[in-house]
Scaffold this motif. Structure first.
Motif, PDB file in Angstrom:
ATOM      1  N   ILE A  77       2.959  -1.559 -10.839  1.00 37.26           N
ATOM      2  CA  ILE A  77       4.232  -0.856 -10.641  1.00 37.26           C
ATOM      3  C   ILE A  77       4.992  -0.723 -11.947  1.00 37.26           C
ATOM      4  O   ILE A  77       5.820   0.177 -12.110  1.00 37.26           O
ATOM      5  CB  ILE A  77       5.083  -1.548  -9.544  1.00 37.26           C
ATOM      6  CG1 ILE A  77       6.064  -0.552  -8.926  1.00 37.26           C
ATOM      7  CG2 ILE A  77       5.780  -2.777 -10.079  1.00 37.26           C
ATOM      8  CD1 ILE A  77       5.416   0.544  -8.140  1.00 37.26           C
ATOM      9  N   SER A  81       6.081   3.131 -11.741  1.00 38.28           N
ATOM     10  CA  SER A  81       7.481   3.484 -11.506  1.00 38.28           C
ATOM     11  C   SER A  81       8.053   4.367 -12.618  1.00 38.28           C
ATOM     12  O   SER A  81       9.031   5.084 -12.403  1.00 38.28           O
ATOM     13  CB  SER A  81       8.336   2.227 -11.334  1.00 38.28           C
ATOM     14  OG  SER A  81       8.320   1.459 -12.516  1.00 38.28           O
ATOM     15  N   MET A 121      -0.140   1.973  -4.070  1.00 38.68           N
ATOM     16  CA  MET A 121      -0.147   2.103  -5.532  1.00 38.68           C
ATOM     17  C   MET A 121      -1.410   2.830  -5.998  1.00 38.68           C
ATOM     18  O   MET A 121      -1.346   3.661  -6.913  1.00 38.68           O
ATOM     19  CB  MET A 121      -0.005   0.738  -6.206  1.00 38.68           C
ATOM     20  CG  MET A 121       1.390   0.156  -6.068  1.00 38.68           C
ATOM     21  SD  MET A 121       1.699  -1.315  -7.085  1.00 38.68           S
ATOM     22  CE  MET A 121       0.537  -2.473  -6.400  1.00 38.68           C
TER      23      MET A 121
END
Length: 169
Positions: A77, A81, A121
């Protein structure tokens, strides 16, 4: 991309923004030669001081930009992100609703379900790879030597030592 859009005869000129260090210049020259050779796109290099590159990147003042990101913690992440539509580090302003949904779901709905979070993910990564919102060039690596008596010494992604589980035989 030109073939997919039917513009095979169209000439494209792009400027690549990068840092002005010797290594960054060599990297930019290599990328320029490969892009021009493989795609026929004309690439002009614009190597500037680091702070200038950051300022221009933040303003979106580039066609292509070579930049770097180091993970602060060992989790996908950390990179995923970065490329959500509303992330301030998404300097290219790439946007994909499905990608945003998957990343946000992995951060909220799936936070307590590691298997579901991992699948979201992976799916987000697939969207990013397919859409080419960003093109990873390489990943830095570093080797560490330790005495054979030392075990369970952990090195984080930012090369910080974690000695919580360190054992000495």
């Amino acid at each position: 991309g030109l073939q997919e859009t039917g513009n095979t005869g169209k000439k494209i000129n792009l400027t690549m923004l990068g840092d002005d260090t010797d290594i960054a210049k060599q990297q930019a020259e290599f990328l320029q030669s490969q892009l021009e050779k493989l795609s026929g796109v004309k690439i002009t290099l614009n190597n500037v001081p680091f702070k200038t590159r950051l300022t221009r990147s933040e303003k979106g003042d580039f066609d292509l930009v070579v930049s770097a990101w180091n993970a602060d913690f060992p989790d996908p992440i950390n990179f995923l992100s970065l490329f959500t539509s509303d992330n301030s580090y998404n300097r290219g302003k790439w946007s994909d609703a499905k990608y945003d949904e998957l990343v946000n779901k992995s951060l909220s709905d799936d936070a307590n379900d590691p298997a579901a979070r991992w699948q979201d993910m992976k799916a987000a990564q697939d969207v990013l790879n397919e859409q080419q919102g960003v093109i990873p060039l390489y990943q830095n690596g570093q080797a560490f030597m330790t005495h054979k008596r030392i075990t369970k010494l952990d090195y984080g992604p930012n090369n910080m030592y974690n000695m919580a589980n360190l054992r000495i035989k």
